[in-house]
Each structure stands twice: as structure tokens, then as C-alpha cells.
Design a protein around this motif. Structure first.
Motif, PDB file in Angstrom:
ATOM      1  N   PHE A  80      -9.444   0.977  -2.147  1.00  0.00           N
ATOM      2  CA  PHE A  80      -9.799   0.392  -3.189  1.00  0.00           C
ATOM      3  C   PHE A  80     -10.154  -1.137  -2.459  1.00  0.00           C
ATOM      4  CE2 PHE A  80     -10.082  -2.775  -6.746  1.00  0.00           C
ATOM      5  CZ  PHE A  80     -11.072  -1.903  -7.834  1.00  0.00           C
ATOM      6  N   PHE A  81      -8.815  -1.869  -2.043  1.00  0.00           N
ATOM      7  CA  PHE A  81      -8.865  -2.786  -1.428  1.00  0.00           C
ATOM      8  C   PHE A  81      -9.721  -3.039  -0.673  1.00  0.00           C
ATOM      9  CE2 PHE A  81      -7.111  -6.448   0.605  1.00  0.00           C
ATOM     10  CZ  PHE A  81      -6.544  -7.117  -0.228  1.00  0.00           C
ATOM     11  N   ASP A  82      -9.496  -2.311   0.534  1.00  0.00           N
ATOM     12  CA  ASP A  82     -10.522  -2.445   1.644  1.00  0.00           C
ATOM     13  C   ASP A  82     -12.059  -2.734   1.167  1.00  0.00           C
ATOM     14  OD1 ASP A  82      -8.332  -2.554   3.282  1.00  0.00           O
ATOM     15  OD2 ASP A  82      -8.599  -0.557   4.273  1.00  0.00           O
ATOM     16  N   HIS A  83     -12.346  -1.783   0.225  1.00  0.00           N
ATOM     17  CA  HIS A  83     -13.805  -1.837  -0.115  1.00  0.00           C
ATOM     18  C   HIS A  83     -14.327  -2.959  -0.750  1.00  0.00           C
ATOM     19  CE1 HIS A  83     -17.502  -0.235  -1.824  1.00  0.00           C
ATOM     20  NE2 HIS A  83     -17.091  -0.917  -2.971  1.00  0.00           N
ATOM     21  N   TYR A  84     -13.310  -3.388  -1.756  1.00  0.00           N
ATOM     22  CA  TYR A  84     -13.740  -4.772  -2.296  1.00  0.00           C
ATOM     23  C   TYR A  84     -13.651  -6.100  -1.330  1.00  0.00           C
ATOM     24  CZ  TYR A  84     -15.399  -2.108  -6.154  1.00  0.00           C
ATOM     25  OH  TYR A  84     -15.892  -1.459  -7.074  1.00  0.00           O
ATOM     26  N   TYR A  85     -12.620  -5.769  -0.232  1.00  0.00           N
ATOM     27  CA  TYR A  85     -12.357  -7.134   0.596  1.00  0.00           C
ATOM     28  C   TYR A  85     -13.540  -7.249   1.446  1.00  0.00           C
ATOM     29  CZ  TYR A  85     -10.848  -9.620   4.603  1.00  0.00           C
ATOM     30  OH  TYR A  85     -10.549 -10.627   5.572  1.00  0.00           O
ATOM     31  N   GLY A 123     -15.448 -13.223  -7.828  1.00  0.00           N
ATOM     32  CA  GLY A 123     -15.158 -12.193  -8.567  1.00  0.00           C
ATOM     33  C   GLY A 123     -14.135 -11.331  -7.738  1.00  0.00           C
ATOM     34  N   TYR A 124     -14.491 -11.040  -6.520  1.00  0.00           N
ATOM     35  CA  TYR A 124     -13.994  -9.984  -5.606  1.00  0.00           C
ATOM     36  C   TYR A 124     -12.650 -10.649  -4.946  1.00  0.00           C
ATOM     37  CZ  TYR A 124     -17.770  -6.842  -6.126  1.00  0.00           C
ATOM     38  OH  TYR A 124     -18.798  -6.274  -6.564  1.00  0.00           O
ATOM     39  N   PHE A 138       0.935  -1.138   0.016  1.00  0.00           N
ATOM     40  CA  PHE A 138      -0.130   0.144  -0.073  1.00  0.00           C
ATOM     41  C   PHE A 138       0.852   1.284   0.232  1.00  0.00           C
ATOM     42  CE2 PHE A 138      -3.138  -2.763   2.260  1.00  0.00           C
ATOM     43  CZ  PHE A 138      -4.171  -2.888   0.948  1.00  0.00           C
ATOM     44  N   ASP A 139       2.144   1.205   0.568  1.00  0.00           N
ATOM     45  CA  ASP A 139       2.744   2.300   0.720  1.00  0.00           C
ATOM     46  C   ASP A 139       3.979   2.302  -0.546  1.00  0.00           C
ATOM     47  OD1 ASP A 139       1.646   3.200   3.165  1.00  0.00           O
ATOM     48  OD2 ASP A 139       2.874   1.571   4.108  1.00  0.00           O
ATOM     49  N   THR A 140       4.237   1.297  -1.053  1.00  0.00           N
ATOM     50  CA  THR A 140       5.350   1.299  -1.921  1.00  0.00           C
ATOM     51  C   THR A 140       4.952   0.971  -3.422  1.00  0.00           C
ATOM     52  OG1 THR A 140       5.692  -1.119  -1.746  1.00  0.00           O
ATOM     53  CG2 THR A 140       6.951   0.288  -0.084  1.00  0.00           C
ATOM     54  N   THR A 141       3.585   0.528  -3.721  1.00  0.00           N
ATOM     55  CA  THR A 141       3.175   0.155  -5.150  1.00  0.00           C
ATOM     56  C   THR A 141       2.070   0.984  -5.384  1.00  0.00           C
ATOM     57  OG1 THR A 141       1.753  -1.578  -4.630  1.00  0.00           O
ATOM     58  CG2 THR A 141       4.174  -2.087  -4.627  1.00  0.00           C
ATOM     59  N   LEU A 142       1.425   0.474  -6.649  1.00  0.00           N
ATOM     60  CA  LEU A 142       0.161   1.254  -7.125  1.00  0.00           C
ATOM     61  C   LEU A 142      -1.040   0.702  -6.251  1.00  0.00           C
ATOM     62  CD1 LEU A 142       0.941   0.431 -10.760  1.00  0.00           C
ATOM     63  CD2 LEU A 142       0.864   2.866  -9.663  1.00  0.00           C
TER      64      LEU A 142
END
Length: 234
Positions: free
Chosen positions: A103-108, A197-198, A94-98
Motif C-alpha cells: 500500500f505504501f509503495d503504491h501511493y508513494y 493528499g498522498y 513494515f515488519d513490526t506494525t500494521l
């Protein structure tokens, strides 16, 4: 007995692990629509395999055993930070890449909210049914040479994977029609497909972020963002 030998003993005899043909990624949307029932037939033959001797959920290890008793444990644990190997402390991405935490937390959370629909759905899945991992002649044959990620999960996983990189192939839209024509009931189809899918989308998004593949990350995020509307409109 090796993993491959055990898999061969589990798989339906109709499943081709050494196919001849070409990379299915070469098919145009029009060509795929003409032969999509062949793909669906062959994928469902994977799911028809007898797994009565396999317990639990998750990726099959070298002895073709799984690590999780419930689907919830499988789905949640695959995103734990404290893992051995490549994904150890993966949240650093989360701190070093795109990879975007919001977004991740929402779809998790979207995935987690639908886990109960997939509990009890146990099938052998190839779990690697991207178009570039399937071989076909476009007429009579579809084969699956790579079983690296073979798992026990909801069978809709294999169809969700097909859809992830190629939403324009309209996999769930065609699948609903196919299942209806075949008289195959799939309870809670929409919620299960979204969960798969998620789940797979987050796995693949995390991988592409880890190798700084910006183009794929953007494509996957777009696909995931549009999936709910597509499924609920079926």
C-alpha cells in the motif's frame, strides 16, 4: 528572534494565532458546510503571507529556514530511511506494525508521479490543519494556535490535511466551488491536490502505524484509496 516572533512577522495580520472558540472537530458536516467559506477564507490568509525572505521548501526550523531547494527534494527526503530521530530506520515498521509495504509503495509512486505539478508552488502553510487543531466560533472566527509543523509548500497541503481524517466533510468538492466563486485560478488543481493528499496521507499513516493505532490506519487507507476517484470526478 524566536521562531514564533519570526512567524508572526511573516504571517498576514488577519491570521489569528490565539483564537477564542471551540475545537472545530465538534462541528457536524452540516454545521461545517454552513461556515466552510469562513474556514477557507482564513486558511487562504495564511497562504497570502509574505515569504519573500524565505527560500526553499519544507518545515521551518528555529530560524524559520528550510532544508530543501526544490519541492522534489522535500517530498522525497521526508521518506528516506536514514534520518535522525524518531524516523531513523522507519522501514522496519513494515515488519513490526500494521504498515503495509504494498500500500505504501503504491501511493508513494502516485505522489512521486505528481511532484512536478507542485514544483514552484511556494506558500507558507500551517501543515497542521486537522479539525481538532483549529479553533472556531462557527460564525466569524477560525484560528490556528499550533504552528509546530509550519512549512513552505503548495498551499493545497492545508486543504488536503483537512480532508484526510474527515473525507465526509467534502473539502475538495467545496473548495473547487469556492475557488470558482472567488475567481481564483489554481492550475493543475487535481494533480496538485492528489500529490498533497498522498504525501500527507503517507506521513500520517506512518505515524499512526508507529503507535499501533489500527483504527486510524484503516480510516486513512480508506480515505487515500478513494481520493483519486473523488478528485477526478470534480
Amino acid at each position: 528572534m524566536s521562531r514564533d516572533h519570526i512567524l508572526r512577522s511573516i504571517l498576514s495580520e488577519k491570521v489569528n494565532m490565539t483564537p477564542d472558540g471551540f475545537d472545530a472537530d465538534q462541528l457536524t458536516p452540516e454545521q461545517f458546510r454552513d461556515c466552510h467559506e469562513l474556514f477557507f477564507d482564513k486558511i487562504l490568509e495564511i497562504h497570502a503571507s509574505d515569504i519573500s525572505g524565505v527560500e526553499g521548501y519544507g518545515k521551518l526550523d528555529e530560524q524559520c529556514k528550510t532544508a530543501y531547494t526544490t519541492f522534489r527534494e522535500y517530498a522525497i527526503d521526508t521518506f528516506e530511511e536514514d534520518q535522525e530521530g524518531y524516523w531513523y530506520n522507519w522501514t522496519e515498521l513494515f515488519d513490526t506494525t500494521l504498515l503495509e509495504r504494498e500500500f505504501f509503495d503504491h501511493y508513494y509512486k502516485e505522489m512521486e508521479a505528481r511532484i512536478s505539478y507542485c514544483e514552484g508552488q511556494r506558500y507558507l502553510v500551517n501543515d497542521y490543519t486537522f479539525f481538532n487543531k483549529m479553533i472556531t466560533d462557527g460564525k466569524t472566527t477560525v484560528g490556528f494556535p499550533d504552528w509546530t509543523f509550519a512549512s513552505i509548500s503548495d498551499f493545497l497541503m492545508d486543504f488536503a490535511i483537512m480532508d484526510l481524517h474527515k473525507p465526509y466533510m467534502k473539502i475538495p468538492e467545496l473548495l473547487v466551488q469556492y475557488l470558482d466563486r472567488r475567481g481564483i485560478p489554481v492550475p493543475d488543481f487535481k494533480e496538485r491536490f492528489l500529490c498533497m493528499g498522498y504525501m500527507k496521507g503517507l506521513h500520517v499513516l506512518r505515524w499512526h502505524a508507529s503507535i499501533d493505532d489500527e483504527e486510524s490506519c484503516i480510516s486513512i487507507m480508506k480515505s487515500m484509496s478513494e481520493l483519486k476517484d473523488r478528485i477526478y470526478n470534480l
